[in-house]
Motif scaffolding. Structure first.
Motif, PDB file in Angstrom:
ATOM      1  N   ARG A   1       0.935  -1.235  -0.029  1.00 38.98           N
ATOM      2  CA  ARG A   1      -0.004   0.104  -0.300  1.00 38.98           C
ATOM      3  C   ARG A   1       0.957   1.447  -0.144  1.00 38.98           C
ATOM      4  O   ARG A   1       0.535   2.204  -0.676  1.00 38.98           O
ATOM      5  CB  ARG A   1      -1.053  -0.137   1.265  1.00 38.98           C
ATOM      6  CG  ARG A   1      -2.059  -1.110   1.065  1.00 38.98           C
ATOM      7  CD  ARG A   1      -3.212  -0.813   1.918  1.00 38.98           C
ATOM      8  NE  ARG A   1      -4.289  -1.724   1.771  1.00 38.98           N
ATOM      9  CZ  ARG A   1      -4.787  -2.153   0.964  1.00 38.98           C
ATOM     10  NH1 ARG A   1      -5.038  -1.085   0.061  1.00 38.98           N
ATOM     11  NH2 ARG A   1      -5.987  -2.976   0.961  1.00 38.98           N
ATOM     12  N   PHE A   2       1.943   1.246   0.654  1.00 41.27           N
ATOM     13  CA  PHE A   2       3.027   2.448   0.876  1.00 41.27           C
ATOM     14  C   PHE A   2       3.254   2.614  -0.719  1.00 41.27           C
ATOM     15  O   PHE A   2       3.512   3.730  -1.347  1.00 41.27           O
ATOM     16  CB  PHE A   2       3.944   2.037   1.676  1.00 41.27           C
ATOM     17  CG  PHE A   2       4.935   3.222   1.852  1.00 41.27           C
ATOM     18  CD1 PHE A   2       4.804   4.189   2.310  1.00 41.27           C
ATOM     19  CD2 PHE A   2       6.387   2.814   1.331  1.00 41.27           C
ATOM     20  CE1 PHE A   2       5.817   5.243   2.399  1.00 41.27           C
ATOM     21  CE2 PHE A   2       7.400   3.836   1.523  1.00 41.27           C
ATOM     22  CZ  PHE A   2       7.150   4.999   1.935  1.00 41.27           C
ATOM     23  N   ALA A   3       3.728   1.618  -1.297  1.00 43.88           N
ATOM     24  CA  ALA A   3       4.424   1.711  -2.607  1.00 43.88           C
ATOM     25  C   ALA A   3       3.112   2.152  -3.657  1.00 43.88           C
ATOM     26  O   ALA A   3       3.503   3.040  -4.474  1.00 43.88           O
ATOM     27  CB  ALA A   3       4.995   0.459  -3.239  1.00 43.88           C
ATOM     28  N   ILE A   4       2.215   1.607  -3.475  1.00 48.35           N
ATOM     29  CA  ILE A   4       0.903   1.862  -4.381  1.00 48.35           C
ATOM     30  C   ILE A   4       0.624   3.387  -4.104  1.00 48.35           C
ATOM     31  O   ILE A   4       0.343   4.198  -5.345  1.00 48.35           O
ATOM     32  CB  ILE A   4      -0.102   0.941  -4.274  1.00 48.35           C
ATOM     33  CG1 ILE A   4       0.110  -0.370  -5.099  1.00 48.35           C
ATOM     34  CG2 ILE A   4      -1.443   1.513  -4.834  1.00 48.35           C
ATOM     35  CD1 ILE A   4      -0.771  -1.377  -4.585  1.00 48.35           C
ATOM     36  N   GLU A   5       0.536   3.884  -2.935  1.00 51.45           N
ATOM     37  CA  GLU A   5       0.098   5.035  -2.720  1.00 51.45           C
ATOM     38  C   GLU A   5       1.098   6.193  -3.346  1.00 51.45           C
ATOM     39  O   GLU A   5       0.648   7.498  -3.667  1.00 51.45           O
ATOM     40  CB  GLU A   5      -0.096   5.349  -1.254  1.00 51.45           C
ATOM     41  CG  GLU A   5      -1.122   4.731  -0.385  1.00 51.45           C
ATOM     42  CD  GLU A   5      -0.979   4.833   0.923  1.00 51.45           C
ATOM     43  OE1 GLU A   5      -0.159   5.289   1.619  1.00 51.45           O
ATOM     44  OE2 GLU A   5      -1.984   4.141   1.387  1.00 51.45           O
ATOM     45  N   GLN A   6       2.525   5.938  -3.301  1.00 51.29           N
ATOM     46  CA  GLN A   6       3.298   6.958  -3.876  1.00 51.29           C
ATOM     47  C   GLN A   6       3.202   6.837  -5.362  1.00 51.29           C
ATOM     48  O   GLN A   6       3.182   8.103  -6.025  1.00 51.29           O
ATOM     49  CB  GLN A   6       4.735   6.284  -3.564  1.00 51.29           C
ATOM     50  CG  GLN A   6       5.383   6.430  -2.223  1.00 51.29           C
ATOM     51  CD  GLN A   6       6.805   5.817  -2.062  1.00 51.29           C
ATOM     52  OE1 GLN A   6       7.592   6.476  -2.230  1.00 51.29           O
ATOM     53  NE2 GLN A   6       6.706   4.529  -1.638  1.00 51.29           N
ATOM     54  N   VAL A   7       2.524   5.697  -6.275  1.00 44.65           N
ATOM     55  CA  VAL A   7       2.343   5.727  -7.501  1.00 44.65           C
ATOM     56  C   VAL A   7       1.120   6.794  -7.764  1.00 44.65           C
ATOM     57  O   VAL A   7       0.981   7.710  -8.752  1.00 44.65           O
ATOM     58  CB  VAL A   7       2.291   4.377  -8.181  1.00 44.65           C
ATOM     59  CG1 VAL A   7       1.792   4.613  -9.536  1.00 44.65           C
ATOM     60  CG2 VAL A   7       3.647   3.797  -8.026  1.00 44.65           C
ATOM     61  N   ASN A   8       0.093   6.483  -7.027  1.00 48.50           N
ATOM     62  CA  ASN A   8      -1.075   7.431  -7.309  1.00 48.50           C
ATOM     63  C   ASN A   8      -1.043   8.860  -6.841  1.00 48.50           C
ATOM     64  O   ASN A   8      -1.611   9.760  -7.538  1.00 48.50           O
ATOM     65  CB  ASN A   8      -2.300   6.470  -6.324  1.00 48.50           C
ATOM     66  CG  ASN A   8      -2.519   5.474  -6.696  1.00 48.50           C
ATOM     67  OD1 ASN A   8      -2.447   4.888  -7.999  1.00 48.50           O
ATOM     68  ND2 ASN A   8      -3.304   4.516  -5.936  1.00 48.50           N
ATOM     69  N   ALA A   9      -0.056   8.907  -5.926  1.00 45.12           N
ATOM     70  CA  ALA A   9       0.153  10.560  -5.477  1.00 45.12           C
ATOM     71  C   ALA A   9       0.879  11.128  -6.633  1.00 45.12           C
ATOM     72  O   ALA A   9       0.588  12.642  -6.760  1.00 45.12           O
ATOM     73  CB  ALA A   9       1.091  10.703  -4.309  1.00 45.12           C
ATOM     74  N   ARG A  10       1.542  10.651  -7.576  1.00 51.58           N
ATOM     75  CA  ARG A  10       2.249  11.113  -8.550  1.00 51.58           C
ATOM     76  C   ARG A  10       1.475  11.296 -10.052  1.00 51.58           C
ATOM     77  O   ARG A  10       1.615  11.426 -11.050  1.00 51.58           O
ATOM     78  CB  ARG A  10       3.360  10.664  -8.824  1.00 51.58           C
ATOM     79  CG  ARG A  10       3.888   9.406  -9.334  1.00 51.58           C
ATOM     80  CD  ARG A  10       5.173   8.969  -9.567  1.00 51.58           C
ATOM     81  NE  ARG A  10       5.299   7.661  -9.922  1.00 51.58           N
ATOM     82  CZ  ARG A  10       5.954   6.772  -9.134  1.00 51.58           C
ATOM     83  NH1 ARG A  10       6.227   6.999  -8.008  1.00 51.58           N
ATOM     84  NH2 ARG A  10       6.132   5.526  -9.922  1.00 51.58           N
ATOM     85  N   GLY A  11       0.120  10.860  -9.743  1.00 55.05           N
ATOM     86  CA  GLY A  11      -1.104  10.669 -10.956  1.00 55.05           C
ATOM     87  C   GLY A  11      -1.497   9.457 -11.550  1.00 55.05           C
ATOM     88  O   GLY A  11      -2.231   9.416 -12.303  1.00 55.05           O
ATOM     89  N   GLY A  12      -0.702   8.317 -10.843  1.00 55.38           N
ATOM     90  CA  GLY A  12      -1.079   6.850 -11.341  1.00 55.38           C
ATOM     91  C   GLY A  12      -0.088   6.514 -12.684  1.00 55.38           C
ATOM     92  O   GLY A  12       0.770   7.117 -12.758  1.00 55.38           O
ATOM     93  N   VAL A  13      -0.930   5.547 -13.240  1.00 55.10           N
ATOM     94  CA  VAL A  13       0.042   4.915 -14.256  1.00 55.10           C
ATOM     95  C   VAL A  13      -0.540   5.570 -15.727  1.00 55.10           C
ATOM     96  O   VAL A  13      -1.720   5.521 -15.962  1.00 55.10           O
ATOM     97  CB  VAL A  13      -0.463   3.358 -14.256  1.00 55.10           C
ATOM     98  CG1 VAL A  13       0.471   2.712 -15.449  1.00 55.10           C
ATOM     99  CG2 VAL A  13       0.045   2.793 -13.016  1.00 55.10           C
ATOM    100  N   LYS A  14       0.491   5.928 -16.688  1.00 56.21           N
ATOM    101  CA  LYS A  14       0.132   6.629 -17.701  1.00 56.21           C
ATOM    102  C   LYS A  14      -0.152   5.640 -18.807  1.00 56.21           C
ATOM    103  O   LYS A  14       0.702   5.188 -19.318  1.00 56.21           O
ATOM    104  CB  LYS A  14       1.298   7.612 -18.184  1.00 56.21           C
ATOM    105  CG  LYS A  14       1.001   8.393 -19.171  1.00 56.21           C
ATOM    106  CD  LYS A  14       1.758   9.538 -19.672  1.00 56.21           C
ATOM    107  CE  LYS A  14       1.570  10.266 -20.823  1.00 56.21           C
ATOM    108  NZ  LYS A  14       2.642  11.481 -21.053  1.00 56.21           N
ATOM    109  N   LEU A  15      -1.325   5.735 -19.424  1.00 56.17           N
ATOM    110  CA  LEU A  15      -1.507   4.755 -20.472  1.00 56.17           C
ATOM    111  C   LEU A  15      -2.374   5.484 -21.581  1.00 56.17           C
ATOM    112  O   LEU A  15      -2.582   6.764 -21.453  1.00 56.17           O
ATOM    113  CB  LEU A  15      -2.797   3.752 -20.068  1.00 56.17           C
ATOM    114  CG  LEU A  15      -2.186   2.646 -19.221  1.00 56.17           C
ATOM    115  CD1 LEU A  15      -3.217   1.745 -18.853  1.00 56.17           C
ATOM    116  CD2 LEU A  15      -1.191   1.639 -20.001  1.00 56.17           C
ATOM    117  N   PRO A  16      -2.207   4.984 -22.925  1.00 57.76           N
ATOM    118  CA  PRO A  16      -2.635   5.850 -23.908  1.00 57.76           C
ATOM    119  C   PRO A  16      -4.138   6.548 -23.728  1.00 57.76           C
ATOM    120  O   PRO A  16      -4.429   7.567 -24.041  1.00 57.76           O
ATOM    121  CB  PRO A  16      -2.798   4.852 -25.199  1.00 57.76           C
ATOM    122  CG  PRO A  16      -1.607   3.993 -24.854  1.00 57.76           C
ATOM    123  CD  PRO A  16      -1.854   3.691 -23.321  1.00 57.76           C
TER     124      PRO A  16
END
Length: 417
Positions: A49-64
């Motif tokens: 959850r700690f790692a996932i929260e960091q990804v989501n805090a910077r906007g999530g995963v960029k897809l087309p």
């Protein structure tokens, strides 16, 4: 200037709302969240959850089609193989593209077989298996799979680091091997015998014992055997309560030996060992809080802000690395398709200001540095951080760069057409 601040806040809110509205990319964690090793499962969940929260805090995963948040879905296997397979069926029924597991090599082996069969039967619903802790070497050797990636050093790699330290310990004469009676425990003992025979052929194996996993409540009889053997050194891959109770029994009996472990830096072990472990208990890991440097310290402090309770103080760098590398691979593949993401992960590199790693393409084994650290008392001033509020932490004794931790693989990877 005031208007600019208002616009900035509105823009941030807009980005956050878009991320929340997008379809999440789900990660299915199958782990023992109840039973004898529930604390280990909770620890894994906290780290993910700690790692996932960091990804989501910077906007999530960029897809087309835009940015997508990550979402963790937890399935309780109760640390059992059959239960894990049932949870895997639920995971695939929900069309979750990534399965995460690691606290049992026996469970990992069963899941790996299930993933292989599922992906063959259901090409439109394939999944990738991301393994953060199941370290039985066969998983990236004889049983290696295109669908499986391991982000922890395997047991042979960890043992190699420990043996290099024992090699230079002139006081090590008689070694006792004790571990859990399943594939991982047996592999740890095998690796110890083989590697010690090469590095220190003068060392006597004073004992080699396996015990039931998660069922022993009193290790005093085992400690009595270790004492009777005349061993001066103990090697164990035990984890969770099996490690805590083992070292506590040794402390209670006043057994004066050196412990070389895979996991003595966590889950209650430092407090259970106490003063008896200072200078004598060692653990091997890809990172620990006292490796030093501003970036490493900041990483650890951020985790402690997120999880301030001492019982939650167990940070795995490899899980952060795993999530980061997965996100990068998804973005490179422009998809969550299992084949595309797997190809993007092969040979992928990770680099931060205090860690580097490479996903070896030939067997999907992450190659990264390892540390062997020795237990210290916080009040003695040799370390900055203790573990779990115990007053005891670990100090680096040997550092092994990535190039020295890689071992040969026998994997013959079968890739999809």
């Amino acid at each position: 200037m005031h208007c600019r601040k208002i616009l900035l806040v509105l823009l941030m809110c807009l980005v956050a709302s878009v991320v929340q509205a997008a379809e999440p990319i789900r990660l299915g964690m199958i782990e023992g969240m109840s039973g004898a090793f529930a604390n280990a499962g909770v620890s894994v969940e906290n780290n993910l959850r700690f790692a996932i929260e960091q990804v989501n805090a910077r906007g999530g995963v960029k897809l087309p089609d835009g940015r997508h948040p990550l979402e963790l879905v937890v399935f309780d296997s109760m640390q059992g193989v059959e239960d894990a397979l049932q949870q895997f069926k639920k995971l695939t029924d929900q069309r979750i593209p990534f399965v995460l597991e690691g606290n049992s090599s026996a469970v990992a082996a069963a899941l790996l077989e299930a993933v292989n069969k599922h992906n063959q039967r259901m090409p439109d619903n394939r999944v990738l298996f991301l393994n953060y802790s199941a370290v039985d070497p066969v998983l990236t050797n004889e049983q290696c799979s295109f669908w499986h990636f391991r982000f922890d050093a395997n047991a042979d790699m960890r043992m190699h680091a420990l043996v290099q330290v024992i090699k230079n310990d002139s006081r090590a004469k008689r070694v006792y091997l004790i571990g859990q009676d399943y594939s991982f425990g047996r592999q740890v003992a095998k690796a110890a015998r083989q590697q010690l025979a090469v590095a220190r052929p003068d060392i006597v194996i004073a004992g080699d014992e396996l015990h039931p996993v998660g069922k022993v409540k009193d290790f005093a009889p085992y400690i009595a055997k270790i004492r009777a053997s005349g061993a001066d050194t103990v090697i164990t891959g035990n984890w969770g309560n099996d490690l805590t109770l083992l070292v506590k029994a040794a402390k209670d009996a006043g057994l004066n030996v050196k412990f070389y472990t895979f996991y003595a830096n966590s889950l209650g072990a430092p407090a259970a060992i106490g003063d008896a472990g200072v200078g004598s208990v060692r653990a091997v890991a890809e990172w620990h809080p006292n490796v030093g440097g501003d970036a490493s310290d900041a990483f650890y402090r951020n985790f402690r802000v997120r999880y301030p309770q001492p019982k939650d103080d167990y940070l795995f760098l490899r899980m952060d690395v795993m999530v980061d590398m997965l996100v990068t691979a998804i973005e490179k593949a422009h998809s969550t398709d299992a084949v595309a993401v797997a190809k993007a992960l092969e040979g992928a590199q990770y680099k931060s200001r205090f860690h580097d790693a490479t996903m070896r393409a030939s067997d999907h084994q992450l190659i990264q540095p390892l540390y062997v650290a020795v237990m210290q008392k916080l009040s003695d001033g040799g370390i900055r951080f203790d573990n779990e509020g115990s007053g005891y932490g670990f100090k680096t004794e040997r550092y092994f760069p990535s190039a020295t931790t890689a071992l040969p693989t026998s994997c013959k990877m079968q890739r999809p057409n």
